[in-house]
Every structure is written in C-alpha cells, then in structure tokens.
Scaffold this motif. Structure first.
Motif, PDB file in Angstrom:
ATOM      1  N   THR A  19       0.822  -1.210   0.000  1.00 53.53           N
ATOM      2  CA  THR A  19       0.000   0.000   0.000  1.00 53.53           C
ATOM      3  C   THR A  19       0.854   1.257   0.000  1.00 53.53           C
ATOM      4  N   ILE A  20       1.902   1.281   0.777  1.00 44.64           N
ATOM      5  CA  ILE A  20       2.781   2.453   0.833  1.00 44.64           C
ATOM      6  C   ILE A  20       3.547   2.600  -0.472  1.00 44.64           C
ATOM      7  N   ILE A  21       3.981   1.495  -1.057  1.00 41.40           N
ATOM      8  CA  ILE A  21       4.672   1.554  -2.347  1.00 41.40           C
ATOM      9  C   ILE A  21       3.742   2.079  -3.428  1.00 41.40           C
ATOM     10  N   ALA A  22       2.501   1.586  -3.463  1.00 35.75           N
ATOM     11  CA  ALA A  22       1.535   2.047  -4.464  1.00 35.75           C
ATOM     12  C   ALA A  22       1.206   3.524  -4.275  1.00 35.75           C
ATOM     13  N   THR A  23       1.130   3.977  -3.044  1.00 30.68           N
ATOM     14  CA  THR A  23       0.879   5.392  -2.776  1.00 30.68           C
ATOM     15  C   THR A  23       2.058   6.252  -3.214  1.00 30.68           C
ATOM     16  N   ALA A  24       3.276   5.784  -2.970  1.00 28.22           N
ATOM     17  CA  ALA A  24       4.464   6.518  -3.419  1.00 28.22           C
ATOM     18  C   ALA A  24       4.506   6.604  -4.940  1.00 28.22           C
ATOM     19  N   ILE A  25       4.120   5.533  -5.604  1.00 23.54           N
ATOM     20  CA  ILE A  25       4.071   5.553  -7.062  1.00 23.54           C
ATOM     21  C   ILE A  25       3.041   6.566  -7.541  1.00 23.54           C
ATOM     22  N   ALA A  26       1.866   6.578  -6.909  1.00 24.10           N
ATOM     23  CA  ALA A  26       0.798   7.484  -7.331  1.00 24.10           C
ATOM     24  C   ALA A  26       1.155   8.946  -7.105  1.00 24.10           C
ATOM     25  N   PHE A  27       1.773   9.263  -5.978  1.00 28.10           N
ATOM     26  CA  PHE A  27       2.001  10.664  -5.640  1.00 28.10           C
ATOM     27  C   PHE A  27       3.400  11.173  -5.968  1.00 28.10           C
ATOM     28  N   LEU A  28       4.350  10.304  -6.268  1.00 24.18           N
ATOM     29  CA  LEU A  28       5.703  10.760  -6.580  1.00 24.18           C
ATOM     30  C   LEU A  28       6.137  10.419  -8.007  1.00 24.18           C
ATOM     31  N   ILE A  29       5.897   9.183  -8.434  1.00 18.21           N
ATOM     32  CA  ILE A  29       6.357   8.786  -9.764  1.00 18.21           C
ATOM     33  C   ILE A  29       5.427   9.305 -10.853  1.00 18.21           C
ATOM     34  N   TYR A  30       4.117   9.176 -10.691  1.00 19.53           N
ATOM     35  CA  TYR A  30       3.187   9.654 -11.729  1.00 19.53           C
ATOM     36  C   TYR A  30       3.364  11.140 -12.037  1.00 19.53           C
ATOM     37  N   PRO A  31       3.425  12.027 -11.037  1.00 24.27           N
ATOM     38  CA  PRO A  31       3.647  13.438 -11.377  1.00 24.27           C
ATOM     39  C   PRO A  31       4.968  13.665 -12.096  1.00 24.27           C
ATOM     40  N   SER A  32       6.003  12.944 -11.697  1.00 22.47           N
ATOM     41  CA  SER A  32       7.299  13.103 -12.347  1.00 22.47           C
ATOM     42  C   SER A  32       7.246  12.688 -13.810  1.00 22.47           C
ATOM     43  N   VAL A  33       6.639  11.560 -14.076  1.00 18.13           N
ATOM     44  CA  VAL A  33       6.562  11.058 -15.448  1.00 18.13           C
ATOM     45  C   VAL A  33       5.665  11.949 -16.309  1.00 18.13           C
ATOM     46  N   ILE A  34       4.546  12.382 -15.768  1.00 14.48           N
ATOM     47  CA  ILE A  34       3.612  13.215 -16.538  1.00 14.48           C
ATOM     48  C   ILE A  34       4.241  14.551 -16.893  1.00 14.48           C
ATOM     49  N   VAL A  35       4.977  15.153 -15.970  1.00 14.71           N
ATOM     50  CA  VAL A  35       5.614  16.439 -16.244  1.00 14.71           C
ATOM     51  C   VAL A  35       6.684  16.303 -17.327  1.00 14.71           C
ATOM     52  N   VAL A  36       7.413  15.221 -17.326  1.00 12.28           N
ATOM     53  CA  VAL A  36       8.427  15.015 -18.362  1.00 12.28           C
ATOM     54  C   VAL A  36       7.764  14.677 -19.692  1.00 12.28           C
ATOM     55  N   TYR A  37       6.820  13.744 -19.692  1.00 11.18           N
ATOM     56  CA  TYR A  37       6.202  13.283 -20.936  1.00 11.18           C
ATOM     57  C   TYR A  37       5.402  14.393 -21.613  1.00 11.18           C
ATOM     58  N   LEU A  38       4.491  15.018 -20.889  1.00 14.28           N
ATOM     59  CA  LEU A  38       3.657  16.055 -21.499  1.00 14.28           C
ATOM     60  C   LEU A  38       4.399  17.372 -21.666  1.00 14.28           C
ATOM     61  N   GLY A  39       5.382  17.628 -20.820  1.00 15.33           N
ATOM     62  CA  GLY A  39       6.169  18.854 -20.937  1.00 15.33           C
ATOM     63  C   GLY A  39       7.024  18.897 -22.188  1.00 15.33           C
ATOM     64  N   ARG A  40       7.379  17.753 -22.717  1.00 20.27           N
ATOM     65  CA  ARG A  40       8.199  17.684 -23.923  1.00 20.27           C
ATOM     66  C   ARG A  40       7.404  17.175 -25.124  1.00 20.27           C
ATOM     67  N   PHE A  41       6.078  17.202 -25.041  1.00 19.91           N
ATOM     68  CA  PHE A  41       5.240  16.701 -26.127  1.00 19.91           C
ATOM     69  C   PHE A  41       5.393  17.607 -27.347  1.00 19.91           C
ATOM     70  N   PRO A  42       5.728  17.042 -28.522  1.00 15.95           N
ATOM     71  CA  PRO A  42       6.001  17.849 -29.712  1.00 15.95           C
ATOM     72  C   PRO A  42       4.761  18.536 -30.277  1.00 15.95           C
ATOM     73  N   LYS A  43       4.989  19.499 -31.175  1.00 17.52           N
ATOM     74  CA  LYS A  43       3.905  20.280 -31.781  1.00 17.52           C
ATOM     75  C   LYS A  43       3.416  19.670 -33.095  1.00 17.52           C
ATOM     76  N   THR A  44       4.302  19.093 -33.891  1.00 14.85           N
ATOM     77  CA  THR A  44       3.886  18.566 -35.198  1.00 14.85           C
ATOM     78  C   THR A  44       3.307  17.165 -35.065  1.00 14.85           C
ATOM     79  N   ILE A  45       2.435  16.811 -35.999  1.00 11.35           N
ATOM     80  CA  ILE A  45       1.689  15.550 -35.908  1.00 11.35           C
ATOM     81  C   ILE A  45       2.591  14.320 -36.009  1.00 11.35           C
ATOM     82  N   PHE A  46       3.577  14.356 -36.895  1.00  5.58           N
ATOM     83  CA  PHE A  46       4.449  13.187 -37.059  1.00  5.58           C
ATOM     84  C   PHE A  46       5.352  12.995 -35.843  1.00  5.58           C
ATOM     85  N   LYS A  47       5.820  14.094 -35.274  1.00  6.22           N
ATOM     86  CA  LYS A  47       6.627  13.985 -34.060  1.00  6.22           C
ATOM     87  C   LYS A  47       5.770  13.521 -32.877  1.00  6.22           C
TER      88      LYS A  47
END
Length: 100
Positions: free
Chosen positions: A65-93
């Motif tokens: 339970t503590i591991i799953a909570t750490a994943i939800a509140f620490l890893i998910y925000p980190s991954v989302i900020v990197v993934y969506l923060g660098r999301f390209p503008k052009t369709i092919f990219k």
C-alpha cells in the motif's frame, strides 16, 4: 528497489520536466492518481501483482500500500511532467513520441 525508482524519477523530472506548465497537466495528473487509487482500493483483495520491498525498502517503503501510494504521488507526477512537458507540436513527431 522501489525507493531507487522513486528517487530516479524525481531526479529525471527535476532535470527534464517542465514544472512551469504543471497547471496544464493538472487534470491528467489527477486522473492518473485517482484512477490508480481507485483501482488499488476496489481490487485490494484481487491484485494482479503485488509490490514487495527488496533490500533497504523494508525500512522506507515497507508494504504494498505504501509503495503504491508513493508511485501514485511521486512517480506519476514526475513522469507526466516530463512526458507532457516535452510533447512535440507537429503531428508526425507526436506520433513518434507516443510510440516511443
């Protein structure tokens, strides 16, 4: 092991994440966290997998339970900020980024 993943993703997000645009990703972040916590609470007795602490994790993240909570509140925000923060503008990219 899980502790090292949490630390790794936090460091990666600090180096490569676009934290200034967090307000744009907020709804996605809430969706992921709420979905994960809902899954964890509804299927508590019928897990598909179980996180088990390894090595020094017994002291820092001792239970599933503590591991799953750490994943939800620490890893998910980190991954989302990197993934969506660098999301390209052009369709092919964009297609390449999703496939990547």
């Amino acid at each position: 092991m899980q502790t090292s993943f949490v630390v790794f993703f936090i460091i990666v997000s600090l180096l490569f994440g676009d934290w200034k645009r967090l307000h744009e990703f907020y709804s996605t972040l809430l969706f992921w966290i709420i979905g994960d916590l809902l899954y964890a609470s509804l299927l508590h007795d019928f897990r598909v997998w179980e996180f088990r602490p390894v090595w020094i994790d017994h002291y820092i993240l001792p239970t599933h339970t503590i591991i799953a909570t750490a994943i939800a509140f620490l890893i998910y925000p980190s991954v989302i900020v990197v993934y969506l923060g660098r999301f390209p503008k052009t369709i092919f990219k964009r297609i390449g980024w999703v496939v990547f």
